[in-house]
Design a protein around this motif. Structure first.
Motif, PDB file in Angstrom:
ATOM      1  N   CYS A  20       3.499   7.845 -11.961  1.00  0.00           N
ATOM      2  CA  CYS A  20       3.555   6.411 -11.263  1.00  0.00           C
ATOM      3  C   CYS A  20       3.171   5.436 -12.452  1.00  0.00           C
ATOM      4  O   CYS A  20       2.522   5.817 -13.538  1.00  0.00           O
ATOM      5  CB  CYS A  20       3.059   6.590 -10.300  1.00  0.00           C
ATOM      6  SG  CYS A  20       1.317   6.697 -10.328  1.00  0.00           S
ATOM      7  N   THR A  36      -0.960   0.027  -8.219  1.00  0.00           N
ATOM      8  CA  THR A  36       0.135   1.162  -8.604  1.00  0.00           C
ATOM      9  C   THR A  36       1.184   1.271  -7.641  1.00  0.00           C
ATOM     10  O   THR A  36       1.264   0.649  -6.560  1.00  0.00           O
ATOM     11  CB  THR A  36      -0.830   2.514  -8.340  1.00  0.00           C
ATOM     12  OG1 THR A  36       0.153   3.759  -8.707  1.00  0.00           O
ATOM     13  CG2 THR A  36      -1.286   2.585  -6.899  1.00  0.00           C
ATOM     14  N   GLU A  37       2.335   1.797  -8.096  1.00  0.00           N
ATOM     15  CA  GLU A  37       3.590   1.944  -7.282  1.00  0.00           C
ATOM     16  C   GLU A  37       3.487   3.167  -6.732  1.00  0.00           C
ATOM     17  O   GLU A  37       4.330   3.262  -5.724  1.00  0.00           O
ATOM     18  CB  GLU A  37       4.842   2.033  -8.307  1.00  0.00           C
ATOM     19  CG  GLU A  37       4.832   3.171  -9.036  1.00  0.00           C
ATOM     20  CD  GLU A  37       6.112   3.552  -9.706  1.00  0.00           C
ATOM     21  OE1 GLU A  37       7.083   2.678  -9.558  1.00  0.00           O
ATOM     22  OE2 GLU A  37       6.161   4.424 -10.654  1.00  0.00           O
ATOM     23  N   HIS A  38       2.525   3.838  -6.527  1.00  0.00           N
ATOM     24  CA  HIS A  38       2.373   5.241  -5.845  1.00  0.00           C
ATOM     25  C   HIS A  38       2.315   4.812  -4.290  1.00  0.00           C
ATOM     26  O   HIS A  38       1.716   3.848  -4.012  1.00  0.00           O
ATOM     27  CB  HIS A  38       1.100   5.887  -6.354  1.00  0.00           C
ATOM     28  CG  HIS A  38       1.111   7.423  -5.777  1.00  0.00           C
ATOM     29  ND1 HIS A  38       2.161   8.369  -5.807  1.00  0.00           N
ATOM     30  CD2 HIS A  38      -0.070   8.110  -5.252  1.00  0.00           C
ATOM     31  CE1 HIS A  38       1.944   9.406  -5.098  1.00  0.00           C
ATOM     32  NE2 HIS A  38       0.598   9.297  -4.940  1.00  0.00           N
ATOM     33  N   ASP A  39       2.699   5.774  -3.435  1.00  0.00           N
ATOM     34  CA  ASP A  39       2.454   5.584  -2.080  1.00  0.00           C
ATOM     35  C   ASP A  39       0.926   5.613  -1.317  1.00  0.00           C
ATOM     36  O   ASP A  39       0.843   5.422  -0.303  1.00  0.00           O
ATOM     37  CB  ASP A  39       3.402   6.452  -1.220  1.00  0.00           C
ATOM     38  CG  ASP A  39       3.166   7.854  -1.548  1.00  0.00           C
ATOM     39  OD1 ASP A  39       2.148   8.295  -2.385  1.00  0.00           O
ATOM     40  OD2 ASP A  39       4.026   8.704  -1.263  1.00  0.00           O
ATOM     41  N   SER A  40       0.063   5.917  -2.480  1.00  0.00           N
ATOM     42  CA  SER A  40      -1.030   5.873  -1.812  1.00  0.00           C
ATOM     43  C   SER A  40      -2.297   5.413  -2.845  1.00  0.00           C
ATOM     44  O   SER A  40      -1.866   5.449  -4.316  1.00  0.00           O
ATOM     45  CB  SER A  40      -1.865   7.147  -1.469  1.00  0.00           C
ATOM     46  OG  SER A  40      -1.771   8.175  -2.104  1.00  0.00           O
ATOM     47  N   ASP A  41      -3.464   4.901  -2.607  1.00  0.00           N
ATOM     48  CA  ASP A  41      -4.339   4.361  -3.557  1.00  0.00           C
ATOM     49  C   ASP A  41      -4.828   5.629  -4.538  1.00  0.00           C
ATOM     50  O   ASP A  41      -4.864   6.589  -4.094  1.00  0.00           O
ATOM     51  CB  ASP A  41      -5.504   3.680  -2.926  1.00  0.00           C
ATOM     52  CG  ASP A  41      -5.236   2.519  -2.024  1.00  0.00           C
ATOM     53  OD1 ASP A  41      -4.003   2.048  -2.331  1.00  0.00           O
ATOM     54  OD2 ASP A  41      -5.954   2.153  -1.261  1.00  0.00           O
ATOM     55  N   ALA A  51      -2.200   0.593  -3.461  1.00  0.00           N
ATOM     56  CA  ALA A  51      -1.001   0.925  -3.468  1.00  0.00           C
ATOM     57  C   ALA A  51      -0.393  -0.182  -2.523  1.00  0.00           C
ATOM     58  O   ALA A  51      -0.973  -0.607  -1.501  1.00  0.00           O
ATOM     59  CB  ALA A  51      -0.834   2.343  -2.947  1.00  0.00           C
ATOM     60  N   GLY A  52       0.994  -0.557  -2.923  1.00  0.00           N
ATOM     61  CA  GLY A  52       1.768  -1.449  -1.773  1.00  0.00           C
ATOM     62  C   GLY A  52       1.200  -2.880  -1.906  1.00  0.00           C
ATOM     63  O   GLY A  52       1.716  -3.605  -0.975  1.00  0.00           O
ATOM     64  N   ASN A  56       4.724  -6.282  -9.248  1.00  0.00           N
ATOM     65  CA  ASN A  56       5.792  -5.380  -9.267  1.00  0.00           C
ATOM     66  C   ASN A  56       6.301  -5.995 -10.885  1.00  0.00           C
ATOM     67  O   ASN A  56       7.433  -6.564 -10.631  1.00  0.00           O
ATOM     68  CB  ASN A  56       6.798  -5.721  -8.340  1.00  0.00           C
ATOM     69  CG  ASN A  56       6.391  -4.873  -6.900  1.00  0.00           C
ATOM     70  OD1 ASN A  56       5.954  -4.015  -6.887  1.00  0.00           O
ATOM     71  ND2 ASN A  56       6.091  -5.857  -5.978  1.00  0.00           N
ATOM     72  N   TRP A 104      -0.224  11.115 -11.008  1.00  0.00           N
ATOM     73  CA  TRP A 104      -0.959  10.768  -9.885  1.00  0.00           C
ATOM     74  C   TRP A 104      -1.690  12.197  -9.449  1.00  0.00           C
ATOM     75  O   TRP A 104      -2.704  12.025  -8.498  1.00  0.00           O
ATOM     76  CB  TRP A 104      -0.413  10.037  -8.653  1.00  0.00           C
ATOM     77  CG  TRP A 104       1.027  10.712  -8.331  1.00  0.00           C
ATOM     78  CD1 TRP A 104       2.303  10.555  -8.767  1.00  0.00           C
ATOM     79  CD2 TRP A 104       1.147  11.829  -7.189  1.00  0.00           C
ATOM     80  NE1 TRP A 104       3.353  11.532  -8.429  1.00  0.00           N
ATOM     81  CE2 TRP A 104       2.445  12.348  -7.282  1.00  0.00           C
ATOM     82  CE3 TRP A 104       0.411  12.464  -6.401  1.00  0.00           C
ATOM     83  CZ2 TRP A 104       3.030  13.450  -6.382  1.00  0.00           C
ATOM     84  CZ3 TRP A 104       0.720  13.557  -5.781  1.00  0.00           C
ATOM     85  CH2 TRP A 104       2.068  13.912  -5.792  1.00  0.00           C
TER      86      TRP A 104
END
Length: 287
Positions: A20, A36-41, A51-52, A56, A104
């Motif tokens: 990621c 991060t672009e990952h779906d969790s920290d 995350a989120g 971007n 990740w």
């Protein structure tokens, strides 16, 4: 050439990776943020990478030679990430930015892809857009002294050395009337001269702009009121009653330095430097 750890390269070569993108922002006030672009920290390098939220980055264009690498970054404004108030207060101006490619599942496996700084940043109601530039941009900045007839020091700094904290040069006041977004008046400060605060500075003590400093572009006395015009829009709207500290201004001339501040020994201009007229002047015929 970028060095990629063997285990990281093996993950790339496998064709099925758990990679990621991560971005670190280091502000000039010392605050460090990770995204991060990952779906969790993620947590590594003693930093929480959220995350989120926040950032971007888009495509970064690279060039051979001394041309600066440039790109754009966009994001949503959030209280937990990049907030509108922090942007308005300039906390992200020239902040450093690092871009990482991270596994990740094993964050020890990571490689730095790019580093630079945030350039121009604009804010909309719920989002922002920032220019990100490479290290080569620093080559376009002017370093060192620029010689001119005017002083190149800032009033009260280490080069000027003048102490302006005395009651003769620094006054306390409260806004009594708002004239427009950059102009307001205060009760008369009984300044010695009608332009005493022109080119001076205002430091807001309370209100929405508390802690911010603003340059005064114009000052004049009008009966029982003193009128100030700021050189730029304030970060937040000024309100009646806002307290401020007002410092006298210097137009950086030899006359001001000598007559107003008695500081001519520390004048850093070259008042007798020949001007353009001397460069184009021809010989004077004898009589």
């Amino acid at each position: 050439m970028r060095s990629i750890p063997q285990a990281f390269q093996a993950s790339l070569d496998s064709g099925a990776t758990t990679l990621c993108w991560c971005w670190k922002i280091i502000r000039n006030d010392g605050v460090v943020l990770g995204f991060t672009e990952h779906d969790s920290d993620l947590y590594f390098d003693n930093l929480l990478w959220s995350a989120g939220v926040g950032l971007n980055p888009g495509i970064i264009e690279s060039a051979i030679g001394f041309a600066s690498n440039t790109g754009m970054a966009t994001g949503a404004l959030t209280q937990s990430g990049i907030s509108a108030d922090d942007i308005d207060r300039g906390k992200y101006d020239q902040a450093k930015i690092e871009i990482w490619r991270v596994d990740w599942q094993n964050t020890a496996q990571r490689v730095g892809i790019w580093s630079g700084e945030i350039g121009d940043i604009t804010r909309k109601e719920h989002a922002f857009e920032a220019e990100i530039t490479g290290q080569a941009r620093k080559l376009n900045r002017t370093f060192g002294r620029v010689f001119s007839k005017q002083c190149d020091a800032e009033l009260g700094d280490n080069h000027c050395t003048k102490d302006i904290s005395s009651a003769s040069f620094t006054f306390q006041a409260n806004v009594s009337q708002i004239l427009n977004v950059t102009q307001f008046s205060v009760a008369s400060l009984n300044a010695p001269e009608n332009d005493w605060f022109s080119a001076g500075t205002i430091t807001w003590i309370d209100g929405q702009n508390a802690g911010q400093t603003a340059r005064i572009s114009q000052y004049f006395q009008s009966g029982a009121e003193d009128v100030f015009t700021l050189a730029a829009l304030p970060v937040k709207p000024i309100a009646v009653g806002d307290a401020m500290s007002v410092a006298a201004g210097c137009n950086k001339s030899l006359d001001h330095c000598s007559g107003k501040f008695s500081n001519v020994l520390h004048f850093r201009g070259c008042p007798f430097m020949p001007g353009n007229d001397s460069l184009i002047a021809g010989p004077v015929p004898s009589r």
